[in-house]
Motif scaffolding. Sequence first.
Motif, PDB file in Angstrom:
ATOM      1  N   ASP A  44      48.341  39.877  29.388  1.00  0.00           N
ATOM      2  CA  ASP A  44      47.350  40.619  28.611  1.00  0.00           C
ATOM      3  C   ASP A  44      45.988  40.391  29.263  1.00  0.00           C
ATOM      4  O   ASP A  44      45.352  39.359  29.060  1.00  0.00           O
ATOM      5  N   CYS A  45      45.565  41.355  30.066  1.00  0.00           N
ATOM      6  CA  CYS A  45      44.323  41.210  30.818  1.00  0.00           C
ATOM      7  C   CYS A  45      43.100  41.109  29.915  1.00  0.00           C
ATOM      8  O   CYS A  45      42.141  40.417  30.241  1.00  0.00           O
ATOM      9  N   GLY A  46      43.124  41.790  28.771  1.00  0.00           N
ATOM     10  CA  GLY A  46      41.977  41.742  27.858  1.00  0.00           C
ATOM     11  C   GLY A  46      41.704  40.331  27.367  1.00  0.00           C
ATOM     12  O   GLY A  46      40.556  39.864  27.380  1.00  0.00           O
ATOM     13  N   GLY A  67      38.984  42.858  34.589  1.00  0.00           N
ATOM     14  CA  GLY A  67      40.070  43.744  34.176  1.00  0.00           C
ATOM     15  C   GLY A  67      40.677  44.490  35.352  1.00  0.00           C
ATOM     16  O   GLY A  67      41.893  44.662  35.434  1.00  0.00           O
ATOM     17  N   THR A  68      39.828  44.960  36.271  1.00  0.00           N
ATOM     18  CA  THR A  68      40.313  45.641  37.463  1.00  0.00           C
ATOM     19  C   THR A  68      41.147  44.688  38.311  1.00  0.00           C
ATOM     20  O   THR A  68      42.246  45.038  38.760  1.00  0.00           O
ATOM     21  N   CYS A  69      40.635  43.495  38.523  1.00  0.00           N
ATOM     22  CA  CYS A  69      41.343  42.506  39.342  1.00  0.00           C
ATOM     23  C   CYS A  69      42.651  42.077  38.679  1.00  0.00           C
ATOM     24  O   CYS A  69      43.678  41.960  39.348  1.00  0.00           O
ATOM     25  N   CYS A  70      42.621  41.865  37.396  1.00  0.00           N
ATOM     26  CA  CYS A  70      43.813  41.451  36.666  1.00  0.00           C
ATOM     27  C   CYS A  70      44.874  42.543  36.710  1.00  0.00           C
ATOM     28  O   CYS A  70      46.059  42.259  36.893  1.00  0.00           O
ATOM     29  N   GLY A  71      44.455  43.786  36.564  1.00  0.00           N
ATOM     30  CA  GLY A  71      45.403  44.887  36.617  1.00  0.00           C
ATOM     31  C   GLY A  71      46.105  44.996  37.956  1.00  0.00           C
ATOM     32  O   GLY A  71      47.280  45.328  38.027  1.00  0.00           O
ATOM     33  N   ARG A  72      45.387  44.723  39.021  1.00  0.00           N
ATOM     34  CA  ARG A  72      45.976  44.799  40.362  1.00  0.00           C
ATOM     35  C   ARG A  72      46.803  43.572  40.701  1.00  0.00           C
ATOM     36  O   ARG A  72      47.819  43.668  41.376  1.00  0.00           O
ATOM     37  N   CYS A  73      46.367  42.404  40.256  1.00  0.00           N
ATOM     38  CA  CYS A  73      47.012  41.146  40.653  1.00  0.00           C
ATOM     39  C   CYS A  73      47.968  40.583  39.604  1.00  0.00           C
ATOM     40  O   CYS A  73      48.785  39.724  39.917  1.00  0.00           O
ATOM     41  N   CYS A  89      45.610  36.568  45.124  1.00  0.00           N
ATOM     42  CA  CYS A  89      45.270  37.993  45.139  1.00  0.00           C
ATOM     43  C   CYS A  89      43.896  38.209  44.507  1.00  0.00           C
ATOM     44  O   CYS A  89      43.071  38.954  45.016  1.00  0.00           O
ATOM     45  N   TYR A  90      43.655  37.548  43.397  1.00  0.00           N
ATOM     46  CA  TYR A  90      42.393  37.647  42.664  1.00  0.00           C
ATOM     47  C   TYR A  90      41.237  37.160  43.540  1.00  0.00           C
ATOM     48  O   TYR A  90      40.162  37.743  43.551  1.00  0.00           O
ATOM     49  N   ALA A  91      41.469  36.103  44.297  1.00  0.00           N
ATOM     50  CA  ALA A  91      40.426  35.500  45.128  1.00  0.00           C
ATOM     51  C   ALA A  91      40.117  36.330  46.367  1.00  0.00           C
ATOM     52  O   ALA A  91      38.992  36.303  46.869  1.00  0.00           O
ATOM     53  N   GLU A  92      41.095  37.086  46.874  1.00  0.00           N
ATOM     54  CA  GLU A  92      40.910  37.808  48.137  1.00  0.00           C
ATOM     55  C   GLU A  92      40.276  39.182  47.978  1.00  0.00           C
ATOM     56  O   GLU A  92      39.868  39.772  48.967  1.00  0.00           O
ATOM     57  N   MET A  93      40.172  39.705  46.774  1.00  0.00           N
ATOM     58  CA  MET A  93      39.595  41.040  46.584  1.00  0.00           C
ATOM     59  C   MET A  93      38.088  40.994  46.813  1.00  0.00           C
ATOM     60  O   MET A  93      37.403  40.091  46.327  1.00  0.00           O
ATOM     61  N   LYS A 101      34.891  40.388  44.549  1.00  0.00           N
ATOM     62  CA  LYS A 101      34.919  41.393  43.514  1.00  0.00           C
ATOM     63  C   LYS A 101      35.205  40.769  42.152  1.00  0.00           C
ATOM     64  O   LYS A 101      34.656  41.179  41.144  1.00  0.00           O
ATOM     65  N   CYS A 102      36.066  39.772  42.144  1.00  0.00           N
ATOM     66  CA  CYS A 102      36.555  39.212  40.891  1.00  0.00           C
ATOM     67  C   CYS A 102      35.727  37.997  40.468  1.00  0.00           C
ATOM     68  O   CYS A 102      35.492  37.106  41.267  1.00  0.00           O
ATOM     69  N   PRO A 103      35.324  37.978  39.191  1.00  0.00           N
ATOM     70  CA  PRO A 103      34.502  36.844  38.712  1.00  0.00           C
ATOM     71  C   PRO A 103      35.323  35.572  38.537  1.00  0.00           C
ATOM     72  O   PRO A 103      36.497  35.586  38.416  1.00  0.00           O
TER      73      PRO A 103
END
Length: 103
Positions: A44-46, A67-73, A89-93, A101-103
């Motif tokens: 649940d990304c939210g 949310g964008t990063c979570c949806g992709r990763c 994945c989250y760290a490499e965006m 990109k990801c906080p």
Amino acid sequence: MGISKAFVASLLISLFLIQLVQASYPNELTDAGIDNKDAPTKIDCGVACAARCKLSKRPNLCNRACGTCCGRCNCVPPGTSGNYESCACYAEMTTRDNKKKCP
């Protein structure tokens, strides 16, 4: 007679190679199936991003990027910052400016 022996030999080698490939990738066919119980569940990304961005100075921007990063990763690192090693994945965006990109 020589052609039939070559045909039988190539058929046996082909069957051996197919068996070898199937042994190397046992879940390849089941991953494409509908009823795969080993498939990772969608998080649940939210909720995950709300926890990640709760101390942010710009929570709306943080939640949108997260949310964008979570949806992709399909993962969000624990805590409110850092811990990127738990979700590569989250760290490499990155953004177009090569910033994270990801906080």
